[in-house]
Design a protein around this motif. Sequence first.
Motif, PDB file in Angstrom:
ATOM      1  N   UNK A 106       1.067  -1.173   0.087  1.00  0.00           N
ATOM      2  CA  UNK A 106      -0.003   0.093   0.185  1.00  0.00           C
ATOM      3  C   UNK A 106       0.626   1.326  -0.024  1.00  0.00           C
ATOM      4  N   UNK A 107       2.058   1.085   0.750  1.00  0.00           N
ATOM      5  CA  UNK A 107       2.831   2.444   0.433  1.00  0.00           C
ATOM      6  C   UNK A 107       3.238   2.691  -0.767  1.00  0.00           C
ATOM      7  N   UNK A 108       3.695   1.516  -1.545  1.00  0.00           N
ATOM      8  CA  UNK A 108       4.089   1.687  -2.856  1.00  0.00           C
ATOM      9  C   UNK A 108       2.881   2.286  -3.677  1.00  0.00           C
ATOM     10  N   UNK A 109       1.775   1.836  -3.698  1.00  0.00           N
ATOM     11  CA  UNK A 109       0.589   2.187  -4.299  1.00  0.00           C
ATOM     12  C   UNK A 109       0.243   3.743  -3.884  1.00  0.00           C
ATOM     13  N   UNK A 110       0.731   4.290  -2.738  1.00  0.00           N
ATOM     14  CA  UNK A 110       0.734   5.488  -2.462  1.00  0.00           C
ATOM     15  C   UNK A 110       1.702   6.749  -3.061  1.00  0.00           C
ATOM     16  N   UNK A 111       2.645   5.962  -3.695  1.00  0.00           N
ATOM     17  CA  UNK A 111       3.659   6.791  -4.252  1.00  0.00           C
ATOM     18  C   UNK A 111       3.105   7.904  -5.225  1.00  0.00           C
ATOM     19  N   UNK A 112       2.452   7.493  -6.199  1.00  0.00           N
ATOM     20  CA  UNK A 112       2.094   8.182  -7.279  1.00  0.00           C
ATOM     21  C   UNK A 112       1.195   9.461  -6.610  1.00  0.00           C
TER      22      UNK A 112
END
Length: 460
Positions: A348-354
């Motif tokens: 989820x952290x990675x999904x939040x990068x954009x």
Amino acid sequence: MSNRGSFSGRLGFILAAAGSAVGLGNIWRFPYLAGQNGGAAFLLIYLICVFALCFPVMVGEIAIGRNAQTDAYGSYKKLGGGKWGYLGLFGILAGIFILSFYNVVAGWAFGYFLEISFGDLLNQTNYGQYFGNYVNDISDNFWFSLGFMVFTALIVSQGVQKGIEMANKIMMPALYIILLGLIVYSLTLPNAIEGVKFYLIPDLSEIKTQTIFDGLRQAFFSLSLGMGALITYGSYVSKNQNIVSSAAVISIADSSVAFLAGLMVFPMVAAINAYDVQGPSLVFVVLTEVFHNMGPIAGRIVGGSFFLLLCFAALTSTVSLLEVPAAYLVDQKKLPRKTVVWGLALLIFVLGLPSMLSQGMIPFLNKLSFYKERDFLSFVSDMCDISLTVGGGLMCIFIRNRWKIANMNNELAIGNPTYFGSLLKKYIDFAIMWLCPIILGILSILIIIDKFWGIEKIFG
Ligand code: PFF
């Protein structure tokens, strides 16, 4: 099912559910939506949505969870069979995406806490500009939101009672105390009364289509409804508890924090003449300027505690957001809780990068051509809002047409022996059978049209 964990009692559940509800939605988002939508007019619509529409949906969600005793997907599947499980999965996905952008904003709050307490944030001259630069600074944002996700995962990996419940019992009361203190301070500022009037005296001509859309989506978001969070928390509630009265306490606790946040912010806006500050930057800009005006020592102490508590409020919400998919993987896939929690947190952290990069760092994400030139974070947040009202409406249809209202009522009567004779039962029945599915259905469709094409041209 005994190894799933449960809340220790009524207070534990209410605090955890109220902790999920009370978050950035109340303190960061509610004031700026109210500011954009005419102040008191918005407050009025929001409160009507909370009590007329959201309260029955909340009762329904908790009843489903407690009856099925499992995660959101498993609950719909167990009670509805067939394809109803997909409704649970839809909610779980919405939760994952909410957490992805929510964690970015929580990272801003965490960064502000550190910068006010230990850095030089209070020595600035232009807080609007500071915020603009701040959300554009990838290195700080990356680490602060990663740190926030780690805190969330640490709590959720501890399980229901030790982690989630304990955290809420400490943080929720502290939040109320600092909010009340700041309101008293804010009411003593020069011109405060102008802000109070804007916030409390409704001008009904300010109620536009947009006010209703924003009031509804804010109410769903703020009460954590429509995505299975309360189904999941409901599954940890014991049978002797009164669901209806718990839901009433949670709704009141949540809307009162939103109300108090407005009462804190608008006198400050009036005092420092910050009417031009609109949108997501409102709390970050207005409050920091007021803390700056308090002087270096008081500003540091009061400002530091405020942002710390904003972090706490956000944390009790991120915890519930992470618990929803975690419970699904633990219950359905029988995976170990710790592995699931850390794996999900990373994903989820990675999904939040954009979303993080969309605040100006990457022009394409900052102005989405297919989304009225708005940024990616707003896009994800809007889509999630829509999925909450759609999810809430579909939950009503699930109870109405599949699980059946009689089964819901039998569940609600457990721990509440007088429920069958009560007026509230009549209202909840009516709301779940007719009011909510119809209104949520119509408004969800209109909100979708509005988001992509703009409805103001049609309705004004
Ligand atoms: N209710 C939270 C807030 O107002 O900040 C956000 C949220 C938490 C939404 C949990 C949905 C959810 F399941």
